[in-house]
Write an enzyme that holds these catalytic residues in place. Structure first.
Site, PDB file in Angstrom:
ATOM      1  N   CYS A   1       0.835  -1.201   0.000  1.00 28.15           N
ATOM      2  CA  CYS A   1       0.000   0.000   0.000  1.00 28.15           C
ATOM      3  C   CYS A   1       0.864   1.243   0.000  1.00 28.15           C
ATOM      4  CB  CYS A   1      -0.919   0.014   1.225  1.00 28.15           C
ATOM      5  SG  CYS A   1      -1.972  -1.438   1.380  1.00 28.15           S
TER       6      CYS A   1
ATOM      7  N   GLY B   1      -1.219   0.761  -4.866  1.00 28.02           N
ATOM      8  CA  GLY B   1      -2.516   0.197  -4.511  1.00 28.02           C
ATOM      9  C   GLY B   1      -3.608   0.781  -5.368  1.00 28.02           C
TER      10      GLY B   1
ATOM     11  N   ASN C   1       0.954   0.422   5.975  1.00 22.54           N
ATOM     12  CA  ASN C   1       1.527  -0.297   4.839  1.00 22.54           C
ATOM     13  C   ASN C   1       2.398  -1.402   5.394  1.00 22.54           C
ATOM     14  OD1 ASN C   1       2.671  -1.143   2.407  1.00 22.54           O
ATOM     15  ND2 ASN C   1       4.203   0.484   2.411  1.00 22.54           N
ATOM     16  N   GLY C   2       2.049  -2.663   5.106  1.00 19.35           N
ATOM     17  CA  GLY C   2       2.846  -3.781   5.587  1.00 19.35           C
ATOM     18  C   GLY C   2       1.997  -4.949   6.027  1.00 19.35           C
TER      19      GLY C   2
ATOM     20  N   TYR D   1      10.711  -3.754  -8.297  1.00 21.26           N
ATOM     21  CA  TYR D   1       9.398  -3.666  -8.944  1.00 21.26           C
ATOM     22  C   TYR D   1       8.472  -2.597  -8.393  1.00 21.26           C
ATOM     23  CZ  TYR D   1       4.789  -5.116 -10.620  1.00 21.26           C
ATOM     24  OH  TYR D   1       3.550  -5.128 -11.191  1.00 21.26           O
TER      25      TYR D   1
ATOM     26  N   SER E   1       7.803  -1.261 -15.635  1.00 22.90           N
ATOM     27  CA  SER E   1       8.769  -1.397 -14.551  1.00 22.90           C
ATOM     28  C   SER E   1      10.100  -1.983 -14.997  1.00 22.90           C
ATOM     29  CB  SER E   1       8.184  -2.251 -13.422  1.00 22.90           C
ATOM     30  OG  SER E   1       7.823  -3.529 -13.898  1.00 22.90           O
TER      31      SER E   1
ATOM     32  N   ASP F   1      12.682  -8.505 -18.312  1.00 18.30           N
ATOM     33  CA  ASP F   1      11.586  -8.336 -17.358  1.00 18.30           C
ATOM     34  C   ASP F   1      12.170  -8.330 -15.963  1.00 18.30           C
ATOM     35  OD1 ASP F   1       9.043  -7.930 -16.457  1.00 18.30           O
ATOM     36  OD2 ASP F   1       8.188  -9.770 -17.272  1.00 18.30           O
ATOM     37  N   ASP F   2      11.411  -7.780 -14.998  1.00 14.80           N
ATOM     38  CA  ASP F   2      11.949  -7.626 -13.649  1.00 14.80           C
ATOM     39  C   ASP F   2      11.811  -8.873 -12.793  1.00 14.80           C
ATOM     40  OD1 ASP F   2       9.183  -7.434 -12.543  1.00 14.80           O
ATOM     41  OD2 ASP F   2       9.204  -5.528 -13.595  1.00 14.80           O
TER      42      ASP F   2
END
Length: 490
Positions: free
Chosen positions: A12, A38, A114-115, A255, A296, A358-359
């Site tokens: 988030c 988010g 956030n977490g 990312y 990304s 790609d990541d």
């Protein structure tokens, strides 16, 4: 074999401002810059002149939630906190949209998180047995119940005592009638920064890109184990614990974070570019052009092109109005999502040996489709370079990896993955190469990075997960088999 997981918590974004005449509007713009963290829900809470908290929140993108001017205009106050949420399947009720607001006889308190807490289930059971009533199934609410049960007269002291009881990854923003508080877990798994506007108002946000958008000057990163108190007398920083060890989530650099953000002094774009150089250095493929998967992976693709000495071409076009495919709940919808979001540029790739960058590879759905799409557009060969190590293990600190059985690298060799994806070759960045590329240079294990997704060595005990707690199959609760005890903890 890693344990199977369901309903890991969300990645988030949080944003807060203290003492600004345009607090709600400033928070809106800050959250907009954090929308990548988010897309499922958003909310803003302001402190009105009488100290009461006013909130508006809802499901969807920020622009969906605040689709009428009056929604922001009605949030009148000089201080605010906001939240954008990415939740997992089954958690889409409005009760889980943050900031959560708690109304008490003496004051209102708002909380954004956030977490992911690794002892949330056991703490919740203990609190409920003591009479606590939860209004959501989010682990965010645990902290508020703990605060209310502390005996210290000052809110900051009750908050510190409560923070010492919870475990896992967390970046909190709390708004009261007297102050705005920010707290970071003892490992700093999630990023959190402090900035200041020219008018003196303080800003706290998940990423520095949010400071840039609102015109705030970066002051400092919040450090592990710190509590920040911002009130009318200024910004005050203290420690609620000295038992700290920096282990910032490496996926932030790979990312999640925006490329224009800086985390602990390292620019995300430059780190990704170096990851690209390193994976190409370790795996010098024979290719004519480099094509990055937007968006990304574009920074890493530029690094691959620099290292290989070949052009970095725009061989894939992204529809900017499609959502991230990994949030789709079924395989069929994920595949349809990939088709909606990407298309190949035949004029660029036809007849070329393509180094596709790609990541990461999670389930392999996107990689398989893109390789097939490039070859259908006439690519002579496709060599897939991944600018991170194979993702094999679940995350317990706030990133959604739903089922380990769905992690392609956890269940297949690199050659098996290459065959299933259909690439002519498949190469991953080494773990030492990742750590070197990010270059935090901290005097901590792995240079201050959490790389447990790649090596299974978790920086902390896993608490409820190790204890084998079985929980309701709701989005913000957690189910884990006891086999997680086999994971190493460093």
């Amino acid at each position: 074999m890693p344990a199977e997981l369901k309903g890991l918590n969300e990645e988030c974004g949080v944003f807060g401002v203290w003492d600004d005449s345009q607090a709600a509007q400033r928070t809106y713009f800050g959250l907009h810059s954090l929308q990548h963290r988010g897309q499922e829900g958003a909310g803003i809470v302001v402190k009105s002149e009488n100290g009461r908290l006013l909130a508006h929140k809802g499901l969807g993108l920020l622009s969906d939630v605040f689709d009428r001017p009056e929604y922001l205009d009605e949030l009148v106050g000089r201080s605010a906190i906001g939240h954008v949420r990415y939740g997992t399947a089954g958690s889409r009720g409005i009760e889980n949209i943050q900031p959560l607001v708690f109304h008490y006889l003496d004051e209102d308190i708002a909380l954004a998180h956030n977490g992911n807490l690794t002892n949330a289930v056991s703490m919740r059971r203990k609190l409920e047995s003591d009479g606590a009533i939860f209004q959501s199934n989010s682990d965010t609410e645990v902290l508020m119940h703990l605060i209310q049960r502390q005996k210290q007269p000052k809110f900051a002291d009750r908050l510190k005592a409560s923070l010492r009881e919870i475990r896992g990854g967390f970046a909190y923003l709390i708004l009261t009638k007297d102050a705005m508080y920010a707290a970071l877990d003892p490992n700093g798994f999630r990023p959190l920064v402090i900035g200041q506007l020219e008018n003196g108002s303080y800003i706290v946000a998940s990423e520095t890109c949010a400071l840039d958008v609102v015109g705030a000057k970066f002051l400092r990163d919040v450090q592990p184990g710190e509590l920040v108190q911002i009130d009318d007398s200024g910004c005050h920083i203290s420690k609620y614990t000295n038992d700290t060890q920096l282990a910032i989530c490496s996926m932030e650099y790979i990312y999640f974070a925006r490329p224009d953000s800086n985390i602990y002094g390292v620019n995300v774009h430059l780190a990704r570019q170096q990851m690209g150089r390193q994976v190409a250095l370790e795996n010098p493929v024979d290719a004519d052009i480099v094509v990055g998967v937007p968006n990304s992976s574009l920074s890493a693709a530029s690094g691959v092109a620099q290292q290989l000495g070949i052009p970095d071409e725009m061989g894939l076009i992204k529809n900017q109005y499609s959502s991230r495919t990994f949030i789709q709940p079924t395989q069929e919808l994920r595949e349809q999502g990939v088709k909606m979001k990407l298309s190949a540029v035949r004029a660029v790739v036809e007849g070329k040996k393509v180094a596709l960058v790609d990541d990461s590879i999670v389930r392999g759905t996107t990689s398989r489709y893109i390789v097939r799409m490039l070859k259908a557009a006439g690519a002579k060969s496709v060599h897939l370079l991944i600018s991170s190590p194979p993702l094999k293990y679940p995350c317990f600190y706030g990133i959604d990896i739903e089922h380990t059985r769905e992690l392609m690298a956890a269940n297949n060799t690199v050659e098996e993955m290459r065959e299933k994806i259909g690439a002519d070759s498949l190469h991953f960045l080494s773990l030492p190469g990742l750590i070197k590329s990010i270059g935090l240079k901290q005097d901590e294990p792995n240079d201050g990075l959490c790389v447990a997704y790649f090596d299974g060595k978790y920086p902390t005990p896993l608490y409820d997960y190790e204890d084998g707690f079985e929980t309701p199959k709701t989005a913000d609760d957690h189910a884990l088999s006891a086999s997680v005890k086999q994971h190493q903890v460093i």
